[in-house]
Write a protein that holds these residues in place. Structure first.
Motif: not given
Length: 670
Positions: A373-377, A401-407, A416-420, A429-434
């Protein structure tokens, strides 16, 4: 006379225990579970669900998920790890000497979430929250009942129940109580935790509702540590540890009752929160015919709108009804003002209310795979704080935002996630991760790589703290903390090992340099951390070990044990068809280091470099067994106190004496 009393108590506990074993062996309920090879010597608290959807009528199929996690998990029935699976506390945590007291992780684990944080986390490990809320699905009502009794009237209760009401609705309730007077004076704990979750799916499977509520009532007695620790601990006149004087509380009277405990000097935390998450989907539905008489409706979403509402109210208080003026003058640098209030009680309070709304849109590129899925909010938080002599209000606007792909074949998992934080008190403040994870094969297991970076405002307790004696501590000169983490993990069930390597890079690390003064280390420093687990099986004997290595580079105000280890050697077998037995010895050890001190009034662990803690290994003998749906944990802990004096968990905070603990657990399937 005291010896006869102990013998009578032991006989009483033995009779009760045998009766409970007989009762448990009569239970007939069974349930499906996935375990590590060999029947449960691993250190995992949950396993993936790989079972079929077709079950016998007398079996239980129970699964649960966490918020935002598309993977199903199953209940863990392993009996090896008493600390994690029964107490709910990881083995790497240490407390102030008594079950339920302020606790911290010996393996450094920085807070890596942006946004507002009150900063009171010394009792977090005992409480519920939305992150560990479980949303169940089960084909039959399922209940758990647990009871633990230990030395000095230590008791613990666990109750859990979940059931589906039809195919569309499930609810789950859990309650946990910890009541432990402790071996030393003024260290009683009395915790009550409540958790309720529910999830609902509409008939056409387009609308979903999830609700999570928790209430934590955490009461931890504070004694400030004992006086003249080594001399008094070695004095035979103080073999009864309650006779040893403590720095706080004096001889204050306290009543110890399982459901009504009065603690005159304590930290009293009350945390409650409710979360409501609603989802509405657009996609494709179809009726699937299993056979001539059985069919079900399947719906695959393409697009989702999700709204999450959260309301949280937290109150953090410290109460000392008979304070020692010399103690507060030396530790906190202030004098008592009894004429101002007609009493000399020391009292502090931080009360926070947080109202949050979050709106997200989610797209599913591959029909039938909700783990892709692709998530934006965006989210808006309104925060208000009330103190004894001040108040504050502010708000935050954040984008995420978040992108998740579990086959579908479960081999690849990409996240991959990000919050700003774009506006408000925590702007910047922010957090990014992959994360990239790959299941290689049965021989090489699963490996994953993760990188994350967090920029966050220091927790509020570092910037402000006040008391009822006209004393406020303010530090407005602190910048944003920045933490980078690089992580490698490997999990191999065939070879029975897992390993995790973390590399942290810190900038502007916040800490307490004294009982009331916060500080920020402005330089850069890094930390290498390696955590590993390995298990060996030789016929019916099992040896497993957890090992951690931590190496700090840079002149930073962080004190950590270089080595932490836990080893168990046990006889692990199935006897008499239904008896699963795991019995042996367990030892824990950490290398000498300058363990953090503790500030009772702020409920914070404090950096210090004067008292080096050098302990002998903690040793326990145990016999864990399961008979169908009944499990018992019989443990003799702190055997090391028969050879040496008590170990220390912090300066002037000794651990308990030898204690016999019996923990019981029943599973019921209706």
């Amino acid at each position: 006379m005291a010896g006869r009393t102990r013998i009578i108590r032991m006989r009483y506990f033995t009779i009760v225990f045998l009766l409970l074993v007989c009762t448990g062996s009569a239970l007939k309920a069974q349930f499906n579970t996935n375990r590590l090879p060999g029947g449960g010597g691993g250190n995992a608290s949950m396993q993936r669900d790989t079972s079929s959807h077709d079950h016998e009528p007398d079996t239980l199929t129970i699964r649960y998920r966490y918020l935002g996690e598309p993977t199903d998990f199953m209940m863990d029935s392993t009996i090896a790890d008493f600390s994690l699976n029964y107490l709910g506390v990881p083995a790497t945590y240490t407390n102030l000497g008594n079950n339920g007291s302020a606790s911290r992780n010996l393996l450094f684990s920085p807070r890596m979430t942006p946004g507002f944080d009150p900063g009171f986390h010394s009792f977090d490990v005992y409480g519920f929250n939305h992150q560990n809320a479980q949303f169940f699905r089960t084909n039959r009502p399922y209940s758990e009942l647990g009871y633990l009794i230990g030395g000095k009237q230590e008791q613990m209760i666990n109750v859990m129940h979940t059931q589906n009401r039809g195919e569309k609705f499930n609810f789950h309730f859990a309650y946990r109580k910890i009541n432990s007077p402790g071996y030393f004076r003024n260290q009683s704990t009395n915790h009550d935790n409540y958790k309720v979750t529910a999830n609902y799916n509409s008939q056409n499977k387009r609308y979903h509702l999830m609700m999570s509520y928790y209430l934590n009532k955490l009461n931890g007695g504070e004694n400030g540590g004992i006086i003249d620790s080594l001399e008094l601990l070695n004095n035979p006149e103080y073999s009864q540890r309650r006779l040893i004087p403590t720095k706080l509380g004096g001889t204050s009277a306290q009543s110890n009752s399982f459901f009504n405990t009065n603690i005159p000097l304590k930290n009293d935390f009350q945390e409650s929160s409710i979360l409501l998450q609603q989802q509405f989907d657009w996609g494709r539905g179809d009726t699937v015919h299993v056979n001539d008489t059985t069919e079900y409706y399947k719906f695959d979403p393409r697009f989702r709108i999700q709204h999450t509402f959260t309301y949280t109210q937290n109150t953090y208080e410290f109460i000392d009804q008979s304070p020692d003026s010399a103690y507060y003058a030396s530790r906190y640098n202030f004098s008592l003002w009894p004429e101002a209030f007609g009493e000399d009680t020391v009292f502090t309070q931080h009360q926070w209310r947080i109202l949050s709304n979050d709106l997200s849109v989610i797209s599913f590129p591959v029909l039938g795979n909700q783990a892709h899925f692709i998530k934006l909010g965006a989210g808006f938080d309104y925060i208000s704080g009330n103190f004894l002599t001040a108040a504050t209000k502010f708000s935050n606007l954040r984008l995420h935002g978040e992108y998740r792909n579990k086959t579908r074949n479960q081999k690849w998992d990409l996240s991959a996630k990000g919050e700003f934080y774009t506006l408000g008190e925590n702007i910047g403040d922010y957090a990014v991760s992959g994360t990239l994870s790959r299941y290689l094969n049965e021989t090489f297991g699963n490996v994953s790589l993760r990188v994350s970076n967090v920029n966050r405002e220091p927790s509020y307790v570092y910037k402000y703290f006040g008391t009822n004696h006209f004393r406020e501590y303010v530090n407005n000169g602190m910048g944003k903390e920045n933490v980078t983490q690089l992580q490698f993990k490997a999990d191999n069930r065939k070879l029975k090992y897992n390993i995790e390597a973390n590399y942290y890079l810190f900038n502007k690390y916040s800490y307490f340099k004294s009982y009331y003064e916060s500080e920020q280390f402005t330089g850069l420093f890094n930390l290498l951390q390696i955590v590993a687990y390995k298990r060996f099986d030789v016929r019916s004997f099992t040896f497993d070990a957890n090992f951690a290595f931590q190496q700090l580079a840079g002149n930073a105000p962080v004190q950590l044990p270089t080595i932490w280890a836990r080893a168990r050697i046990a006889y692990n077998a199935r006897l008499f068809k239904n008896l699963n037995l795991y019995t042996g010895l367990e030892g824990k050890y950490n290398s000498p280091y300058y363990a953090d001190d503790y500030s009772p009034m702020l409920s914070q662990f404090v950096y210090q470099n004067q008292y080096n803690i050098s302990n002998y290994p903690d040793v326990a003998a145990f016999a864990h067994f399961r008979i169908k749906s009944f499990t018992a944990y019989v443990r003799g802990e702190n055997l090391n106190t028969f050879l040496w004096t008590n170990n220390f968990t912090a300066p002037f905070y000794p651990s308990n004496n030898f204690a016999l603990r019996v923990g019981l657990r029943w599973w019921f399937v209706n």
